[in-house]
Design a protein around this motif. Structure first.
Motif, PDB file in Angstrom:
ATOM      1  N   ASN A  38      -6.180  -4.959   2.889  1.00 22.84           N
ATOM      2  CA  ASN A  38      -4.897  -5.491   2.442  1.00 22.84           C
ATOM      3  C   ASN A  38      -5.028  -6.074   1.048  1.00 22.84           C
ATOM      4  O   ASN A  38      -5.992  -6.768   0.752  1.00 22.84           O
ATOM      5  CB  ASN A  38      -4.431  -6.615   3.374  1.00 22.84           C
ATOM      6  N   GLY A  39      -4.066  -5.788   0.206  1.00 21.20           N
ATOM      7  CA  GLY A  39      -4.048  -6.369  -1.123  1.00 21.20           C
ATOM      8  C   GLY A  39      -4.924  -5.628  -2.122  1.00 21.20           C
ATOM      9  O   GLY A  39      -5.085  -6.061  -3.261  1.00 21.20           O
ATOM     10  N   GLN A  87       6.734   1.135   2.204  1.00 19.35           N
ATOM     11  CA  GLN A  87       6.201   0.258   3.240  1.00 19.35           C
ATOM     12  C   GLN A  87       7.313  -0.649   3.780  1.00 19.35           C
ATOM     13  O   GLN A  87       7.355  -0.963   4.954  1.00 19.35           O
ATOM     14  CB  GLN A  87       5.072  -0.590   2.644  1.00 19.35           C
TER      15      GLN A  87
HETATM   16 MG    MG Z   1      -0.452  -4.593   2.326  1.00 19.35          MG
END
Ligand code: MG
Ligand code: ADP
Ligand code: MG
Length: 257
Positions: A38-39, A87
């Motif tokens: 994530n990120g 997303q």
């Molecule tokens: Mg994400």
């Protein structure tokens, strides 16, 4: 044979650098999986390809068949045949899926069409929509709902796949929806992608679900860490990361984050 080429891409949000030199070439007919913690910048890559105004390219290039994609406005990119499923897909209350799809399909098929000019004839469009929905085992009622309005995660995925089937883009980026998909929804989504024929486009699938990849085995798997693609492998890399997570990657590229 179409080719999407991303070279040394640097992207910032505000003055914060997010992507730091991404190189990626996707040929028509290939499926690429994009994984990473994530990120790490996966969604940013997709948004930069689509030309989201909040994501500034500070260096590098994106070309489609040699044409400068970065010089195109977002709607031109879509008309040229680049598609992204977001997303966090936007809801458009008051606009039915069918009407949205008729506009979008018209624009992609007649890229020179001016706003206000004729759409694909209704009868022709309805026939095609019905056929595609039947092929994807979707209830026609679904097309009468407002775009993404109150959709479950599974329904957002279905809407995305219906768009893919109708628009038949040259290249598509599918970013994992935020809302969790249950096992049935993932299976249905992956079968549908296979039904549409992933060999008819170039696909970049951003996903944590190995099931999505089992039905659509990627020729290439890329791992993003700290805004760079640090490793590329085959489908076995996707399986490894799904089973064991990113510890090995983080240890191997400590400088990346
Ligand atoms: Mg994400
Ligand atoms: P991933 O999709 O891999 O989880 P993202 O591309 O969403 O990663 O985010 C990468 C980094 O960029 C994160 O640190 C995130 O906070 C930052 N970022 C992305 N979009 C924005 C935004 N619109 N505003 C501020 N920071 C952002
Ligand atoms: Mg993301």
């Amino acid at each position: 044979n179409h080719i999407l080429k991303i070279e040394n891409l640097h992207v910032s949000v505000g003055d914060k650098p997010i992507l730091r030199g991404v190189n990626l070439t996707i040929k028509h007919g290939e499926t690429h999986a994009l994984m990473g913690p994530n990120g790490s910048g996966k969604s940013t890559l997709g948004l930069a390809i689509m030309g989201h105004p909040g994501y500034t390219v500070t260096e590098g290039s994106i070309t489609l068949d040699g044409e400068d994609v970065l010089a195109m406005a977002p709607d031109e990119r879509a008309r040229t045949g680049i598609f992204m499923a977001f997303q966090r897909p936007m809801a458009i209350p008051g606009v039915k899926m069918a009407d949205f799809l008729r506009h979008a399909t018209t624009n992609v098929r007649n890229p020179d069409r001016k706003e206000g000019e004729e759409l694909i004839p209704m009868r022709e469009f309805r026939k095609e929509l019905k056929e595609k929905m039947a092929h994807l085992r979707m209830d026609v009622e679904f097309a009468r709902r407002y775009v993404n309005d109150g959709f479950s995660g599974g329904e957002m995925k279905r809407a995305e796949i219906l768009q893919l089937a109708m628009l038949q883009p040259k290249f598509a980026v599918l970013d994992e929806t935020d809302s969790g998909l249950d096992a049935d929804a993932v299976r249905l989504a992956s079968e549908s992608i296979a039904d549409i024929g992933r060999e008819k486009m170039g696909l970049l699938i951003i996903t944590h679900h190995d099931k999505l990849l089992v039905h659509n085995p990627p020729e290439f798997t890329h791992v993003m860490l700290g805004g760079r693609l640090v490793e590329t492998g085959g489908k076995e890399l996707a399986v490894e990361l799904h089973e064991h997570g990113y510890d090995r990657i983080r240890k191997a590229y400590p400088e990346a984050e």
